[in-house]
Motif scaffolding. Structure first.
Motif, PDB file in Angstrom:
ATOM      1  N   ARG A   1       0.765  -0.936  -0.177  1.00  0.00           N
ATOM      2  CA  ARG A   1       0.347  -0.151  -0.156  1.00  0.00           C
ATOM      3  C   ARG A   1       0.040   0.876   0.006  1.00  0.00           C
ATOM      4  O   ARG A   1       2.070   1.287   0.665  1.00  0.00           O
ATOM      5  CB  ARG A   1      -0.728   0.029   1.198  1.00  0.00           C
TER       6      ARG A   1
ATOM      7  N   TYR B   1       5.390   2.629  -4.070  1.00  0.00           N
ATOM      8  CA  TYR B   1       5.118   3.130  -6.007  1.00  0.00           C
ATOM      9  C   TYR B   1       6.540   1.430  -6.123  1.00  0.00           C
ATOM     10  O   TYR B   1       6.388   0.466  -6.868  1.00  0.00           O
ATOM     11  CB  TYR B   1       5.771   3.960  -6.177  1.00  0.00           C
TER      12      TYR B   1
ATOM     13  N   LYS C   1      -3.646  11.580  -2.572  1.00  0.00           N
ATOM     14  CA  LYS C   1      -5.456  11.262  -3.042  1.00  0.00           C
ATOM     15  C   LYS C   1      -4.962   9.679  -3.896  1.00  0.00           C
ATOM     16  O   LYS C   1      -5.934   8.932  -3.305  1.00  0.00           O
ATOM     17  CB  LYS C   1      -4.545  11.416  -4.514  1.00  0.00           C
ATOM     18  N   VAL C   2      -3.833   8.992  -3.397  1.00  0.00           N
ATOM     19  CA  VAL C   2      -3.725   7.786  -3.012  1.00  0.00           C
ATOM     20  C   VAL C   2      -3.504   6.478  -2.005  1.00  0.00           C
ATOM     21  O   VAL C   2      -2.522   5.664  -2.018  1.00  0.00           O
ATOM     22  CB  VAL C   2      -2.517   6.628  -4.409  1.00  0.00           C
TER      23      VAL C   2
ATOM     24  N   GLY D   1      -2.490   5.212   1.171  1.00  0.00           N
ATOM     25  CA  GLY D   1      -2.809   3.852   1.701  1.00  0.00           C
ATOM     26  C   GLY D   1      -3.392   2.916   0.352  1.00  0.00           C
ATOM     27  O   GLY D   1      -3.809   1.499   0.779  1.00  0.00           O
ATOM     28  N   LEU D   2      -4.072   3.237  -0.622  1.00  0.00           N
ATOM     29  CA  LEU D   2      -4.289   1.963  -1.809  1.00  0.00           C
ATOM     30  C   LEU D   2      -3.495   1.639  -2.274  1.00  0.00           C
ATOM     31  O   LEU D   2      -2.124   1.693  -2.236  1.00  0.00           O
ATOM     32  CB  LEU D   2      -4.375   3.284  -3.444  1.00  0.00           C
ATOM     33  N   THR D   3      -3.246  -0.065  -2.667  1.00  0.00           N
ATOM     34  CA  THR D   3      -2.969  -0.635  -3.462  1.00  0.00           C
ATOM     35  C   THR D   3      -2.491  -0.181  -4.606  1.00  0.00           C
ATOM     36  O   THR D   3      -3.945   0.591  -5.250  1.00  0.00           O
ATOM     37  CB  THR D   3      -3.447  -2.585  -3.497  1.00  0.00           C
TER      38      THR D   3
ATOM     39  N   ASP E   1      -3.908  -2.340  -7.035  1.00  0.00           N
ATOM     40  CA  ASP E   1      -5.242  -2.022  -8.093  1.00  0.00           C
ATOM     41  C   ASP E   1      -6.113  -1.463  -7.886  1.00  0.00           C
ATOM     42  O   ASP E   1      -6.531  -0.625  -8.596  1.00  0.00           O
ATOM     43  CB  ASP E   1      -5.455  -3.986  -7.585  1.00  0.00           C
ATOM     44  N   GLU E   2      -6.231  -1.077  -6.152  1.00  0.00           N
ATOM     45  CA  GLU E   2      -6.834   0.539  -6.144  1.00  0.00           C
ATOM     46  C   GLU E   2      -6.570   1.464  -7.127  1.00  0.00           C
ATOM     47  O   GLU E   2      -7.780   1.942  -7.487  1.00  0.00           O
ATOM     48  CB  GLU E   2      -7.056   0.257  -4.394  1.00  0.00           C
ATOM     49  N   ILE E   3      -5.709   1.867  -7.085  1.00  0.00           N
ATOM     50  CA  ILE E   3      -4.679   3.090  -8.062  1.00  0.00           C
ATOM     51  C   ILE E   3      -5.104   2.764  -9.641  1.00  0.00           C
ATOM     52  O   ILE E   3      -6.447   4.013 -10.044  1.00  0.00           O
ATOM     53  CB  ILE E   3      -3.180   3.633  -7.377  1.00  0.00           C
TER      54      ILE E   3
ATOM     55  N   LEU F   1      -8.592   3.577  -9.468  1.00  0.00           N
ATOM     56  CA  LEU F   1      -9.138   5.126  -9.344  1.00  0.00           C
ATOM     57  C   LEU F   1      -8.991   5.288 -10.347  1.00  0.00           C
ATOM     58  O   LEU F   1     -10.184   6.166 -10.992  1.00  0.00           O
ATOM     59  CB  LEU F   1      -8.431   4.859  -8.033  1.00  0.00           C
TER      60      LEU F   1
END
Length: 117
Positions: free
Chosen positions: A28, A41, A91-92, A94-96, A98-100, A103
């Motif tokens: 994440r 990243y 904006k991103v 905590g996102l994985t 796939d979630e990015i 989004l």
């Protein structure tokens, strides 16, 4: 008899717990700073196929360009010379990966079409 059932239940619980703990956790975005976001990243990109890396890179590009009003504005903004996750870290957060990607797919500001689409 009770001891055998209790022992079997204990072993089953232990085995299940070990299997769950052994599953790799999705990376994440750590949005604490630009540096931690960049490190997250890079970790996301490791072990991904070429296609998955391309999709994630395009998602980062789309999210970087979301708030840009025009090509002129993009050209005048030095941060957009090399769109990065650092610019959009909040904006991103905590996102994985796939979630990015999901989004960015929901973005109405810009749509990037690849040859495979």
């Amino acid at each position: 008899m009770f001891k055998h059932v209790a022992a079997a239940l204990f072993l089953a619980t232990l085995t299940l717990g070990t299997a769950v703990a052994a599953q790799p956790q999705a990376v994440r975005v750590d949005a604490t700073s630009r540096q931690t976001a960049e490190a997250s990243y890079k970790a996301m990109m490791n072990g991904r196929s070429e296609d998955e890396r391309r999709k994630l890179s395009l998602a980062i590009l789309v999210l970087n360009l979301e708030d840009v009003g025009s090509a002129r504005e993009a050209m005048q903004n030095p941060e957009l010379d090399a769109p990065s996750i650092g610019r959009i870290k909040d904006k991103v957060a905590g996102l994985t990966a796939d979630e990015i990607i999901a989004l960015a797919a929901r973005s109405t500001a810009i749509h990037v079409q690849t040859p495979a689409e």
